[in-house]
Enzyme design. Sequence first.
Site, short mmCIF file in Angstrom:
data_model
loop_
_atom_site.label_atom_id
_atom_site.label_comp_id
_atom_site.label_asym_id
_atom_site.label_seq_id
_atom_site.Cartn_x
_atom_site.Cartn_y
_atom_site.Cartn_z
CG ASP A 107 -2.08 0.93 1.12
OD1 ASP A 107 -2.28 1.50 0.02
OD2 ASP A 107 -2.79 1.10 2.12
CG ASN A 114 2.50 1.48 -5.23
OD1 ASN A 114 3.50 1.41 -4.53
ND2 ASN A 114 2.01 0.44 -5.87
CG HIS A 121 0.41 2.10 -9.39
ND1 HIS A 121 0.06 1.54 -8.19
CD2 HIS A 121 -0.59 2.96 -9.72
CE1 HIS A 121 -1.12 2.03 -7.80
NE2 HIS A 121 -1.53 2.89 -8.73
CB SER A 132 -8.39 -5.96 -3.70
OG SER A 132 -9.07 -4.74 -3.93
CG LEU A 165 10.17 -16.83 -2.90
CD1 LEU A 165 9.85 -16.92 -1.42
CD2 LEU A 165 10.66 -15.42 -3.23
NE ARG A 192 -8.58 -0.35 5.10
CZ ARG A 192 -8.29 0.95 5.22
NH1 ARG A 192 -8.23 1.51 6.43
NH2 ARG A 192 -8.08 1.70 4.14
CB SER A 213 -7.83 -4.48 2.78
OG SER A 213 -7.71 -3.24 3.46
CD GLU A 217 2.47 -13.56 15.73
OE1 GLU A 217 2.26 -12.42 16.21
OE2 GLU A 217 2.10 -14.61 16.28
#
Length: 266
Positions: A25, A27, A42, A70, A136, A197, A199, A210
């Site tokens: 969050d 950008n 972005h 999202s 990864l 939050r 979201s 955590e």
Amino acid sequence: MTHASSTIEIPSHGDVPNHVAIIMDGNGRWAKRRRLPRIAGHKRGVEAVRATVKACAEHGVGFLTLFAFSSENWRRPREEVALLMQLFIAALENEVQKLHRNGIRLKLIGDLSRFDPKIQSLIAEGERLTAANRGLTLTIAANYGGRWDILQALSRLARERPQAVAAGVNESDLAPLLSMNYAPEPDLFIRTGGEQRVSNFLLWQLAYTELYFTDTLWPDFDGAALEAAFASYRTRERRFGRTSDQLEQAKHGAPGRKPLPAVTDA
């Protein structure tokens, strides 16, 4: 591979989180502070993604999940959404080969049917190319929502195993149908940009994760910021319903996690 649910079993964990989930969050605010168009933020955010992928691999993190877009982000101005889609295409075209060279597996979760066919094709090709990689696992959540994830799993269960629904749904019925059935639950959730939050992100999977919130805007999130999050994680007591005394007993003799191969140019 079946991964333990934190509400049924105590999952293994160490000083380094095995699975890190991040809401990237800030950008737009980063760009606004510099009097730049939001898309500049972005674009700079993509650079932060590269740095974070590399740092996580070097720390031995096994899974990194990034919330890129999202299901609610379609509400943004049409022009910004169009530019984000162009940036998504560019990232898929330019980054997948780098991920593959570094042994990183790419996965996408979310309702991908709403994306342009070109994006869907690039996603499918990127997942196919990197499927056998054992470093990864980088998951990008795109047009994703935690409620959508649970509902699509329930719908699929009702179609494929109606008898299970009639008998009463339990975790073992639903968990294999969730988008991230291939990954353990996140150990550490990071949100940049100052908001506190989740979201609608990984609602099922974050049950015992955590949570770490930082005011750092995503384009400024670097190796030092990631290390600060890990340092906070190492101070947490991950009890999973146990007492502190039980936790101390469990710590003795717990093996550490070996780092994964270092990333050179992801």
